[in-house]
Design an enzyme around this catalytic site. Structure first.
Site, PDB file in Angstrom:
ATOM      1  N   SER A  42       5.752   4.156  -0.852  1.00 14.37           N
ATOM      2  CA  SER A  42       4.301   4.375  -0.799  1.00 14.37           C
ATOM      3  C   SER A  42       3.653   3.538   0.317  1.00 14.37           C
ATOM      4  O   SER A  42       3.709   2.305   0.300  1.00 14.37           O
ATOM      5  CB  SER A  42       3.695   3.999  -2.158  1.00 14.37           C
ATOM      6  OG  SER A  42       2.326   3.715  -2.018  1.00 14.37           O
TER       7      SER A  42
HETATM    8  N1  LIG Z   1      -6.546   5.057  -0.947  1.00 12.30           N
HETATM    9  C1  LIG Z   1      -5.550   4.658  -1.909  1.00 12.30           C
HETATM   10  C2  LIG Z   1      -4.477   5.718  -1.978  1.00 12.30           C
HETATM   11  C3  LIG Z   1      -3.565   5.503  -3.165  1.00 12.30           C
HETATM   12  C4  LIG Z   1      -2.672   6.688  -3.398  1.00 12.30           C
HETATM   13  O1  LIG Z   1      -3.096   7.849  -3.285  1.00 12.30           O
HETATM   14  N2  LIG Z   1      -1.402   6.410  -3.736  1.00 12.30           N
HETATM   15  C5  LIG Z   1      -0.497   7.465  -4.042  1.00 12.30           C
HETATM   16  C6  LIG Z   1       0.927   7.058  -3.697  1.00 12.30           C
HETATM   17  S1  LIG Z   1       1.108   6.683  -1.984  1.00 12.30           S
HETATM   18  C7  LIG Z   1      -0.559   7.759  -5.532  1.00 12.30           C
HETATM   19  O2  LIG Z   1      -0.771   6.856  -6.317  1.00 12.30           O
HETATM   20  N3  LIG Z   1      -0.372   9.007  -5.932  1.00 12.30           N
HETATM   21  C8  LIG Z   1      -0.367   9.373  -7.298  1.00 12.30           C
HETATM   22  C9  LIG Z   1      -1.681   9.903  -7.792  1.00 12.30           C
HETATM   23  O3  LIG Z   1      -2.682   9.850  -7.050  1.00 12.30           O
HETATM   24  O4  LIG Z   1      -1.722  10.395  -8.921  1.00 12.30           O
HETATM   25  C10 LIG Z   1      -4.975   3.295  -1.509  1.00 12.30           C
HETATM   26  O5  LIG Z   1      -5.004   2.977  -0.331  1.00 12.30           O
HETATM   27  O6  LIG Z   1      -4.537   2.542  -2.385  1.00 12.30           O
END
Ligand SMILES: N[C@@H](CCC(=O)N[C@@H](CS)C(=O)NCC(=O)O)C(=O)O
Length: 246
Positions: A42
């Protein structure tokens, strides 16, 4: 005899001041290990992990496999209803959004403010770069690569153009600057490099952007002692392996 006693008490005083200084430095460190819910590939998790390393903070890493729904359990949703990683738990203080976590870590535990300056104008430039990253660069990167990586779609020239436009803006921000927000490494560099590391691992050629190419080399070097290879490159290669399966 009196002067010997004075010298001894002066020594004790100096020692006490020295110990207090040492304590005040170490008292900046978390009293309990900070938990970070994460997954190695990630990108936002990688940015937080490198920031913690630069600050000398040992994180208690909690593997959260979003591919298997570990972020959708009632316990996780209670902590972060938005169900994203990274999520931080600092002795019960819960925070998500990687850039907010990075700012918090520097504010709470940085020995100085160089990664996130307190000076309003210097900080504003770092914030502008972080907002550019969140709202433009990362969005355009994801616009091109999320469909390819996770939906098996074809490379889309129009989306590639949009990404290239954002890279061009970043290249211009770097005119006359060593790092994205000035002469020092800040959390904006750490936030932005994870996208560039992904692009590099995917074989995306951004060499037409000269400032950006030089910055990438400079920032990689600056972060090498703080897990650049083990955290960032390793994570980007995991994502790149999805690409090769397509
Ligand atoms: N803008 C957020 C993005 C976080 C994000 O979208 N992470 C993804 C993984 S890279 C996630 O958790 N995806 C699962 C979901 O949104 O349910 C950050 O920078 O922390």
């Amino acid at each position: 005899m009196k002067s010997l006693a004075c010298a001894v008490s002066l020594c004790l005083l100096i020692n006490t001041i020295g110990n207090a200084a040492a304590r005040s430095k170490s008292s900046k460190m978390p009293t309990q290990p900070i938990k970070l819910y994460y997954l190695p590939p990630s990108p936002p998790c990688r940015a937080v992990m490198m920031t913690a390393k630069v600050l000398g903070i040992d994180l208690d890493l909690v593997l959260t496999n979003i591919m298997e729904g570990a972020h959708m359990t009632p316990e996780y949703l209670k902590m972060n209803p938005q169900h994203t990683i990274p999520t931080m738990d600092d002795s019960g203080f819960i925070l998500w959004e990687s850039r907010a976590i990075m700012s918090y870590l520097v504010n709470a535990y940085g020995r100085d403010d160089s990664l996130y300056p307190k000076n309003p104008r210097l900080r504003a430039i770092v914030d502008q770069r972080l907002n550019f990253d969140l709202g433009t660069l990362y969005v355009r990167y994801a616009g091109l690569y999320v469909p390819i990586l996770f939906r098996g779609e074809e490379y889309n020239e129009e989306n590639a153009e949009k990404l290239n436009e954002a890279l061009g803006w970043l290249n211009t921000f770097l005119d006359g600057r060593a790092f994205v927000a000035g002469e020092n490494l800040t959390i904006a560099d750490i936030s932005i490099i994870v996208t560039m590391t992904n692009l590099d691992a995917f074989g995306y050629d951004f060499s037409e952007h000269e400032n950006l190419t030089k910055w990438f080399e400079r920032t990689k070097k600056a972060l090498e002692p703080y897990g650049y290879n083990d955290i960032d490159v390793a994570g980007a290669q995991m994502l790149a392996s999805f690409l090769k399966k397509e």
